[in-house]
Scaffold this active site. Structure first.
Site, mmCIF file in Angstrom:
data_model
loop_
_atom_site.group_PDB
_atom_site.id
_atom_site.type_symbol
_atom_site.label_atom_id
_atom_site.label_comp_id
_atom_site.label_asym_id
_atom_site.label_seq_id
_atom_site.Cartn_x
_atom_site.Cartn_y
_atom_site.Cartn_z
ATOM 1 N N GLN A 248 5.560 11.384 5.166
ATOM 2 C CA GLN A 248 6.653 12.109 4.520
ATOM 3 C C GLN A 248 6.504 13.598 4.812
ATOM 4 O OE1 GLN A 248 5.934 10.885 0.448
ATOM 5 N NE2 GLN A 248 7.252 9.109 0.657
ATOM 6 N N ASP B 158 0.818 -1.205 0.000
ATOM 7 C CA ASP B 158 0.000 0.000 0.000
ATOM 8 C C ASP B 158 0.858 1.263 0.000
ATOM 9 O OD1 ASP B 158 -2.406 -1.272 -0.145
ATOM 10 O OD2 ASP B 158 -2.929 -1.041 1.967
#
Length: 282
Positions: free
Chosen positions: A236, A63
């Site tokens: 991130q 994923d």
């Protein structure tokens, strides 16, 4: 039709599975580009280049591979299919044992499921930073800091303050990711709403809240605080956040278009993927 293959090169067998996929697609008359060298396929340097030049993108990995490339797919308005090589695979549609389903890409016998995305705006030091979240935006305390006090406003009106390790703004797709681990509810992934989940809140009354898709949410570290915290988007884009910064979360105008070759009941899949592993299993 040009089909792009994006492999997570760190996954065992990713190159082997990509070669099998490419061979099937090429024999069916499609042209193929990929981010690795494959017989008969054009080479593209990176996932964004693959997506930009193809009609349909196929990721081969977990994923995380899909989430990483989904922002490019949404930006270029390309439908995306995930082939699962990961441990869970909620967003991926087929397994390597189901490659016969790829014939649906060639004859158009597939469905498109649209997933909501979030636009994240951070106003910091007189500049505006913009991000897109597929799963979530996470505001979290620094690892050496105490709990952080965060206020949340809805459409400009303050509605709640949390003292917690942090908080998550999640899409329905992200409800089975970090939010799930933090105790948040599971939402059907094709819904349109914004999920707010506190992380380790220090209050009996702290609860998760589901807002309508058109809500505009603003989060700020309480003024005057010297607490250190940061924000990440889909794991991130590490950004340090201070009490002078403002975070705004709203529905994105773009959508992620996922290809469904094989219909799978989401709740059956949920039970299969998240069942407790037995300590006696090999």
């Amino acid at each position: 039709m040009k089909i792009g293959l994006i492999a997570n090169k760190e996954k065992p067998h990713a190159a082997e599975v990509c070669a099998q996929i490419a061979a099937r697609l090429l024999s069916g008359g499609a042209s193929v580009c990929a981010n690795l060298s494959l017989p008969g396929a054009a080479f593209c340097d990176g996932g964004e280049q693959v997506i930009r030049t193809c009609d349909i993108a196929v990721t081969v990995g977990g994923d995380g591979t899909i989430i990483h490339n989904a922002k490019h797919a949404a930006f270029y308005d390309r439908p995306l299919l995930g082939v699962n090589l990961g441990r869970v695979g909620f967003v991926a549609n087929i397994e390597p044992s189901e490659l016969d389903e790829l014939s649906g890409l060639l004859d158009g016998s597939y469905q498109i499921q649209e997933r909501m995305l979030l636009d994240i705006t951070i106003e910091k030091d007189g500049e505006i930073h913009r991000y897109t979240a597929v799963n979530e935006a996470a505001l979290h305390r620094d690892s050496l800091s105490s709990m952080v006090d965060i206020s949340v406003s809805l459409d400009g009106e303050r509605i709640i303050t949390y003292r917690a390790d942090g908080m998550l703004f999640s899409t329905p797709t992200g409800s089975t990711a970090y939010s799930f681990s933090a105790g948040g509810p599971v939402l059907q992934p094709d819904l349109a709403c914004i999920l707010l989940t506190p992380v380790c809140p220090h209050a009996l009354s702290s609860r998760q809240v589901v807002f309508g898709a058109d809500a505009v949410l603003t989060a700020e570290v309480m003024p005057g605080s010297d607490q250190k915290c940061y924000m990440t988007v889909d794991g991130q884009n590490y950004v340090a956040i201070s009490s002078d910064d403002r975070i705004t979360v709203r529905r994105s105008d773009r959508k992620l278009k996922l290809i469904i070759l094989k219909e799978k009941n989401f709740y059956t899949l949920l039970n299969e993927k998240l069942k407790e592993p037995s300590s006696y299993e090999d």
